[in-house]
Design a protein around this motif. Sequence first.
Motif, PDB file in Angstrom:
ATOM      1  N   PRO A  57     108.492 -84.852 -76.013  1.00 32.28           N
ATOM      2  CA  PRO A  57     109.133 -85.710 -75.003  1.00 32.28           C
ATOM      3  C   PRO A  57     109.118 -87.173 -75.420  1.00 32.28           C
ATOM      4  O   PRO A  57     108.214 -87.627 -76.118  1.00 32.28           O
ATOM      5  N   THR A 108     110.679 -80.092 -79.092  1.00 35.75           N
ATOM      6  CA  THR A 108     111.018 -81.501 -79.161  1.00 35.75           C
ATOM      7  C   THR A 108     109.976 -82.242 -78.342  1.00 35.75           C
ATOM      8  O   THR A 108     109.768 -81.940 -77.162  1.00 35.75           O
ATOM      9  N   LEU A 117     111.828 -83.374 -83.377  1.00 31.24           N
ATOM     10  CA  LEU A 117     111.822 -81.909 -83.349  1.00 31.24           C
ATOM     11  C   LEU A 117     110.820 -81.417 -84.386  1.00 31.24           C
ATOM     12  O   LEU A 117     110.913 -81.775 -85.565  1.00 31.24           O
ATOM     13  N   TRP A 149     109.214 -81.382 -69.454  1.00 30.21           N
ATOM     14  CA  TRP A 149     109.407 -80.313 -68.472  1.00 30.21           C
ATOM     15  C   TRP A 149     108.503 -80.501 -67.270  1.00 30.21           C
ATOM     16  O   TRP A 149     108.785 -80.011 -66.193  1.00 30.21           O
ATOM     17  N   SER A 207     112.904 -88.119 -71.224  1.00 26.90           N
ATOM     18  CA  SER A 207     113.783 -87.020 -71.606  1.00 26.90           C
ATOM     19  C   SER A 207     112.983 -86.006 -72.415  1.00 26.90           C
ATOM     20  O   SER A 207     112.045 -86.350 -73.126  1.00 26.90           O
ATOM     21  N   ASN A 208     113.314 -84.761 -72.271  1.00 26.44           N
ATOM     22  CA  ASN A 208     112.674 -83.611 -72.918  1.00 26.44           C
ATOM     23  C   ASN A 208     111.353 -83.203 -72.274  1.00 26.44           C
ATOM     24  O   ASN A 208     110.716 -82.276 -72.735  1.00 26.44           O
ATOM     25  N   GLY A 237     110.454 -87.759 -79.187  1.00 28.14           N
ATOM     26  CA  GLY A 237     111.847 -87.406 -79.442  1.00 28.14           C
ATOM     27  C   GLY A 237     112.062 -86.576 -80.697  1.00 28.14           C
ATOM     28  O   GLY A 237     113.165 -86.105 -80.938  1.00 28.14           O
TER      29      GLY A 237
END
Length: 180
Positions: free
Chosen positions: A141, A139, A121, A175, A172-173, A119
């Motif tokens: 994941p 960011t 950055l 791809w 989340s984050n 999470g």
Amino acid sequence: MRVKTLVKALAAIVLCPVLLSSCTLDKVTTAEPEDVVIAEIALRTGLLKQIAFLHHTLGSGAAGDSVPDADIQITAPGNHMMRFARTALTDCVTDRPAREQLGTCYATLPTNSITVDPGGLYSLRITLADGKVMTSAMTVPNDFHFVHPPPGVGTCTVAPLTPVELTWTSSSNAWVYLNE
């Protein structure tokens, strides 16, 4: 005799259009690959030692220790800085002997006390020896876990050609999910 003549006539009918439709190219120009530096960096959560592999575009003619003296910095959340120094090629590339060096390997300094957290950055800045600068940000994941097979359940062996169902929670984050 008529069969041979007929075969020859059919061959001529088939080959003539092929021969007449062929063409020649007077000049063929191929583009030389652009010589650019590629940075391969995968941030690994929970580890203090992070690695970066810098190399030139394949086919550009650059070989050996191709990206020496790069200054690599990653800024972590809270403006904490990870700095990198050159390290053995085998830290980055394990399937090639060191004598076949195709790039330069860097690792975070031993004094690095920053871990990569899900999470977070992270900003990357690479300054090359010729003054060119590469930048990026990502960011990391968020964490995920396996749903099937459940954690701690399973066997050490699976019969050959037996499919194994793998399912996991979303992150989340992320791809893409890779499954080897």
